[in-house]
Write an enzyme that holds these catalytic residues in place. Structure first.
Site, mmCIF file in Angstrom:
data_model
loop_
_atom_site.group_PDB
_atom_site.id
_atom_site.type_symbol
_atom_site.label_atom_id
_atom_site.label_comp_id
_atom_site.label_asym_id
_atom_site.label_seq_id
_atom_site.Cartn_x
_atom_site.Cartn_y
_atom_site.Cartn_z
ATOM 1 N N ILE A 678 58.858 25.023 -52.450
ATOM 2 C CA ILE A 678 59.491 24.997 -51.132
ATOM 3 C C ILE A 678 59.059 23.794 -50.333
ATOM 4 O O ILE A 678 59.513 23.590 -49.214
ATOM 5 C CB ILE A 678 59.182 26.289 -50.339
ATOM 6 C CG1 ILE A 678 57.681 26.577 -50.367
ATOM 7 C CG2 ILE A 678 59.965 27.451 -50.875
ATOM 8 C CD1 ILE A 678 57.285 27.749 -49.481
ATOM 9 N N GLY A 679 58.183 22.987 -50.882
ATOM 10 C CA GLY A 679 57.771 21.805 -50.140
ATOM 11 C C GLY A 679 56.785 21.001 -50.945
ATOM 12 O O GLY A 679 56.288 21.457 -51.972
ATOM 13 N N GLY A 682 51.113 15.404 -49.864
ATOM 14 C CA GLY A 682 50.256 14.502 -50.603
ATOM 15 C C GLY A 682 49.334 15.244 -51.551
ATOM 16 O O GLY A 682 48.922 14.718 -52.584
ATOM 17 N N GLY A 684 50.032 17.988 -53.269
ATOM 18 C CA GLY A 684 50.703 18.705 -54.347
ATOM 19 C C GLY A 684 51.891 19.457 -53.787
ATOM 20 O O GLY A 684 52.436 19.077 -52.766
ATOM 21 N N LYS A 685 52.260 20.529 -54.478
ATOM 22 C CA LYS A 685 53.463 21.233 -54.063
ATOM 23 C C LYS A 685 53.143 22.603 -53.468
ATOM 24 O O LYS A 685 52.129 23.189 -53.788
ATOM 25 C CB LYS A 685 54.374 21.438 -55.277
ATOM 26 C CG LYS A 685 54.946 20.145 -55.802
ATOM 27 C CD LYS A 685 55.862 20.419 -56.978
ATOM 28 C CE LYS A 685 56.569 19.146 -57.396
ATOM 29 N NZ LYS A 685 57.361 19.338 -58.609
ATOM 30 N N VAL A 686 54.043 23.084 -52.650
ATOM 31 C CA VAL A 686 53.921 24.436 -52.120
ATOM 32 C C VAL A 686 54.998 25.296 -52.766
ATOM 33 O O VAL A 686 56.166 24.907 -52.801
ATOM 34 C CB VAL A 686 54.106 24.467 -50.592
ATOM 35 C CG1 VAL A 686 53.856 25.860 -50.054
ATOM 36 C CG2 VAL A 686 53.190 23.473 -49.930
ATOM 37 N N LYS A 700 49.826 26.949 -52.317
ATOM 38 C CA LYS A 700 49.693 25.492 -52.304
ATOM 39 C C LYS A 700 48.968 25.084 -53.548
ATOM 40 O O LYS A 700 47.788 25.374 -53.703
ATOM 41 C CB LYS A 700 48.832 25.060 -51.137
ATOM 42 C CG LYS A 700 49.477 25.180 -49.838
ATOM 43 C CD LYS A 700 48.566 24.540 -48.840
ATOM 44 C CE LYS A 700 49.114 24.778 -47.463
ATOM 45 N NZ LYS A 700 48.318 24.107 -46.472
ATOM 46 N N ASP A 798 43.586 17.774 -37.173
ATOM 47 C CA ASP A 798 44.867 17.232 -37.637
ATOM 48 C C ASP A 798 46.021 18.091 -37.133
ATOM 49 O O ASP A 798 46.843 18.573 -37.897
ATOM 50 C CB ASP A 798 44.873 17.132 -39.163
ATOM 51 C CG ASP A 798 46.004 16.242 -39.670
ATOM 52 O OD1 ASP A 798 46.619 15.545 -38.849
ATOM 53 O OD2 ASP A 798 46.279 16.254 -40.881
#
Ligand SMILES: *[C@@H]1O[C@H](CO)[C@@H](O)[C@H](O)[C@H]1NC(C)=O
Ligand SMILES: *[C@@H]1O[C@H](CO)[C@@H](O)[C@H](O)[C@H]1NC(C)=O
Ligand SMILES: *[C@@H]1O[C@H](CO)[C@@H](O)[C@H](O)[C@H]1NC(C)=O
Ligand SMILES: *[C@@H]1O[C@H](CO)[C@@H](O)[C@H](O)[C@H]1NC(C)=O
Ligand SMILES: *[C@@H]1O[C@H](CO)[C@@H](O)[C@H](O)[C@H]1NC(C)=O
Length: 943
Positions: A678-679, A682, A684-686, A700, A798
């Site tokens: 789904i996303g 930097g 990796g992927k979710v 994640k 952040d």
């Protein structure tokens, strides 16, 4: 007198007669009246939508014609004028079937409502349309279970309810029973049963084996468990059987091998185990066999291509042993072969043939031997060749580097020797080339510069010598370049600056014998994130790289002979520095402070006093992402081993708040199938994971590249962070630090990030003023909690619109604690700057001391962004320097995509948010309010 009619009058008369006949015919048919009335009733229950424009009753139109729906859009009637088909596929219709009176359509044969937005459940009275032959409700949002009344549809030939939210089990009473004495009931005529991608679970009823006409059975992407019923062996017409992506266990029943018409068998991503029937493929002509991501053992079915029609064969990530199936030696139809991550043995040059259509061949991580065969040069369609992690020896044949369709070539971690053939420059489509970890020698061919589509080049860990050919900089799409751990000498080519538009990910030239100065041109790589030039013989001054290379998150220049002033960190990633900042800052001290985030890299020594040995590592945000959240529990948990190739690696899944097993996650994400991605960030992927008892979770997964060198540090921080519990902070459920799969399991946030919501016009409109006010308050509450209520006090560091996620109710949840820090009153909180450009407090330009006021600043940016619908950008700077803040009016900045606030109350709240945001953006940290004050101000405005 005989009346004389003119021609005109004749025609008129004929028409009148025709009308009368037609009218009387129609009037005499109450059935179509009833059908029309039922359709109108249904239409009226739905939102007004243009697809139904032709569905009108004569009462509204003053049309004397009696009511017949036969000419309405999407409706077809039989010869007797009765509705027999309703076809409204793909019209985006909103609504439910609740008010559809199925009993009014006794002649309906076909009902096709696929690809709409129907919600609610499938009504029970669907059982009334007993002549139905086709029912297609696929790709809607239907929920509830499948009504048992479907068993009444004994003539139904195709049932497709795929891609809905249907829950419950497949009731065995839907299917015909075994005994022929009982009255025939059940879906006994089914040829096509498609229930793909729903939420169905439980066992697959063995009664499906009684559907003697069944040709296609598709049940993939559900939650079915238990065994594959052996009764499937009775489905003699079966051609397609797709049970992939479930939780099925046990063996493949040997009866499946007897199905002579079976062409497509997909069992991927289940918990199936045991031996695959030896005869699979012997009696039928398989075109597709997919067995990947299970726990199969023994040999691959030797007859798999006996029928000579096999197109796709994938069996990766199992525990298959033995050789590549013998029938594959001659299998000219082969298009895709995926056998990676098994324990296959044998010699690739002997066991594989020539395949004119072969496009993908993946054999990585097996125990294959032999040499790369020159005959593979005849596989002219090959786009992806991956044989990494085997024991392939010999040279790279010239024939392989003439495969002009090749896009990815991965021969890493083998025993290849000899030189890299210069003809490699002919691979004009090549985007990914990895030859790392072999025994290749000689020079890097200059013709590598002809690879104009190359994006990633990894030649590291070989014995390559000579200099780096400057031609390499002609690869103008190169994003990643690693030549580390070779014997390269000479200088870094000045032309490296030519790669400034593409080289964004990595430049790693470490562990070579490069000499000379670092070229100034390196500074042109302004988009580069990771730079490693360590362990070379570089001399001369250190160029002021950081000033121009604003994207760096990692830089290692250690173990060289560099000297001179240190990189100037001022202005690095921040807004214009206030005047007071510039002079006399001890950068050296700051740099040592930075080492705190690289503790494991101890052993570095500052040997020479005057020749400064620098070691600058700015912790990759991606690594810190891990520090994120938490993980308690420290319940080490040995999982059932899924992939033999990674069996030996230690790992653990830590439970934070909930028992979730490693397998739940593998299954829930379908082994990290891209379909569930789904996303991407930097790190990796979710992925989205369906885990029973949790609905949806977000997983994640850290990419292989985002190395986790700092595991101990993670655990320390994790132990502290584990207790965070706040409605506006994303919950972490579990954390896995296994070598292959490192991931965090968190709450799933249906609406994704605030940044994404604001980006598209459609979603930005959904986020109306009321919701935006809630979002700002939610973030303020979360930060107030972290700064003041949670012990020890934490700073997030952040806060950006990317790190604020929204749930289904638009409630804000702060996420990504990757950069979070404990606020320790005893230490100076000196740290390397982390965070995101555009949200960083200006004082970070001249001090390394991070306080909670940095978060307050970022919050100010975020609050303005929510009002404006985009990042405030330049406006912030004008706030810093202009005295006319007072005169600024919130109405001037509000997101123009939304209508102006409807009430005075909302208007006042927005004005308040703007004033609070502006005070948070004060250049002087002390002048900013605390988050406690800010959040109280916002709450007060809300009452
Ligand atoms: C269904 O609703 C959505 C969202 O409200 C809308 O965009 C769409 O146009 C509607 N569909 C039809 C056919 O009117
Ligand atoms: C099954 O069909 C018959 C005949 O059309 C009908 O009378 C009966 O009500 C239906 N049963 C269900 C459960 O819908
Ligand atoms: C198998 O397929 C062939 C050709 O498509 C057909 O003629 C034959 O009847 C099928 N056999 C069965 C048992 O369905
Ligand atoms: C083979 O796989 C490709 C994609 O990988 C797919 O497009 C094609 O339809 C598959 N063919 C068969 C027969 O399954
Ligand atoms: C796979 O099978 C082996 C033995 O056949 C068993 O020990 C192991 O637990 C199984 N793993 C999984 C994930 O089912």
């Amino acid at each position: 007198m005989i009346p004389i009619f003119s021609l005109q009058e004749c025609v008129s008369l004929a028409m009148v007669v025709a009308w009368v006949v037609l009218l009387s015919f129609c009037k005499a048919d109450p059935a179509s009246n009833r059908e029309a009335a039922a359709l109108l009733k249904w239409k009226d229950s739905l939102p007004n939508q243009s697809v139904f424009n032709s569905w009108v009753s004569p009462i509204h139109t003053n049309n004397p014609t009696p009511l017949s729906p036969c000419r309405w859009y999407g409706i077809t009637c039989n010869n007797a004028g009765k509705v027999n088909q309703i076809d409204l596929p793909g019209k985006g219709i909103n609504g439910t079937l609740e008010n559809f009176d199925f009993s009014s359509f006794p002649n309906l044969v076909r009902l096709d409502l696929q690809r709409n937005n129907f919600g609610g459940s499938i009504p029970y009275n669907i059982g009334m349309v007993s002549k139905l032959q086709l029912l297609d409700l696929s790709t809607n949002s239907l929920d509830g279970s499948l009504p048992l009344s479907l068993a009444n549809l004994t003539l139904l030939s195709k049932l497709d309810v795929s891609r809905n939210q249907i829950t419950g089990v497949l009731d065995s009473r839907l299917f015909p029973g075994e005994s022929s004495t009982q009255p025939k009931i059940g879906l006994l005529s089914l040829k096509y049963l498609l229930l793909q991608d729903t939420q169905l679970g439980g066992k697959i009823p063995q009664e499906i084996g009684n559907l003697k006409f069944l040709v296609t059975l598709v049940l993939d992407k559900n939650h079915f468990n238990g065994p594959i019923p052996p009764s499937f062996g009775n489905l003699s017409h079966l051609q397609i059987l797709n049970l992939g992506n479930n939780q099925l266990s046990g063996n493949i029943p040997s009866t499946l091998a007897t199905l002579r018409n079976l062409t497509d068998l997909r069992l991927l991503a289940n918990n199936l185990s045991g031996i695959v029937p030896n005869e699979l493929g012997k009696f039928s002509s398989l075109t597709a066999l997919r067995l990947e991501d299970n726990n199969f053992t023994g040999r691959l079915p030797p007859q798999v291509c006996r029928g000579g029609k096999l197109v796709n064969f994938t069996a990766e990530s199992n525990m298959f042993t033995g050789p590549i199936p013998i029938s594959l030696r001659y299998c000219p139809t082969l298009y895709r072969l995926g056998l990676q991550q098994n324990q296959l043995t044998g010699h690739i040059d002997e066991d594989l043939g020539v395949y004119p259509n072969l496009t993908y061949i993946l054999l990585s991580f097996n125990k294959l031997r032999g040499e790369l065969s020159p005959k593979w040069g005849e596989c002219r369609s090959l786009a992806l060749l991956s044989i990494a992690g085997n024991m392939i020896s010999g040279k790279i044949p010239n024939e392989i580097v003439q495969l002009d369709q090749l896009e990815k070539l991965d021969l890493s971690s083998n025993k290849l020797s000899g030189e890299i053939p210069p003809q490699i420059g002919n691979l004009s489509k090549l985007a990914f080339l990895s030859l790392q970890d072999n025994q290749l020698s000689g020079r890097i061919p200059e013709r590598i510069g002809s690879l104009s589509n190359l994006e990633s080049l990894d030649l590291s860990t070989n014995m390559l010598s000579g200099s780096i050919p400057s031609q390499i900089t002609n690869c103008h799409k190169l994003r990643t370049l690693s030549l580390s751990k070779n014997k390269l000498s000479g200088t870094i080519p000045d032309e490296i600056g030519n790669l400034s538009n593409s080289l964004h990910d990595l430049l790693d030239l470490s562990y070579n014998s490069l000499s000379g100065e670092i070229p100034e041109e390196l500074g042109m790589l302004s988009g580069l994130e990771k730079l490693n030039l360590s362990h070379n013989n570089l001399t001369g001054p250190i160029p002021d790289l950081l000033r121009s290379m604003g994207s760096l998150t990692y830089i290692d220049l250690s173990n060289n002979f560099l000297e001179g002033p240190l990189p100037d960190l001022k202005e690095y990633r921040t807004s214009p520095p206030p005047e007071a900042s510039s002079s006399g800052i001890n950068l050296y001290g700051n740099i040592t402070a930075m080492r705190s985030c690289t503790e494991t890299r101890s052993g570095e020594r500052y040997t020479r006093k005057d020749k400064l040995l620098i070691f600058v590592v700015i912790c990759p945000l991606s690594i810190l992402m891990l520090l994120s959240f938490i993980c308690i529990g420290f319940l080490a948990f040995r999982m059932r081993k899924k992939y033999k190739s990674i069996n030996s690696l230690p790992f653990s899944l830590r439970y934070v708040r909930s028992k979730i097993s490693y397998e739940d996650i593998l299954e829930g994400t379908q082994n990290f199938d891209d379909l569930n991605c789904i996303g991407e960030g930097g790190f990796g992927k979710v992925y989205r994971a369906y885990v029973p008892g949790h609905d949806l979770l977000a997983v994640k997964k850290l990419s292989y590249e985002s190395e986790m060198e700092n595991a101990k540090h993670v655990e320390k921080e994790v132990a502290i962070l584990k207790q965070i519990k706040h409605p506006n902070i994303v919950k972490l459920f579990a954390f896995c630090s296994r070598e292959i799969h490192k991931f965090l399991v968190c709450e799933y946030m249906e609406r994704g990030s605030l940044a994404n919501m604001l980006k598209s016009e459609y979603t930005a409109k959904a986020l109306d003023w009321g919701k935006r006010i809630q979002v700002v308050k939610g973030v303020a509450n979360a930060l107030c909690y972290m700064h003041h209520d949670f012990v020890p006090h934490m700073i997030h560091r952040d806060i950006t619109s990317k790190n604020v996620l929204l749930d289904s109710k638009f409630e804000a949840h702060v996420s990504d604690f990757g950069t979070a820090r404990i606020l320790n009153p005893d230490s100076s909180n000196r740290t390397i700057v982390a965070g995101t450009y555009g949200y960083l407090a200006p004082e970070l330009a001249y001090t390394m001391v991070v306080t909670e006021k940095c978060d307050v600043y970022s919050f100010g940016v975020l609050a303005l962004e929510v009002l404006m619908g985009k990042h405030p950008g330049e406006l912030i700077f004008s706030l810093h320097y202009s005295s006319s803040v007072e005169s600024m009016h919130h109405k001037d900045v509000l997101d123009p995509r939304l209508p102006p606030p409807a009430t005075q109350d909302v208007d006042d709240k927005l004005d308040l948010i703007m004033r609070v945001a502006i005070s948070c953006l004060s250049p002087n940290p002390d002048a900013r309010p605390t988050m406690r004050t800010a959040s109280e101000l916002l709450e007060k405005g809300g009452t």
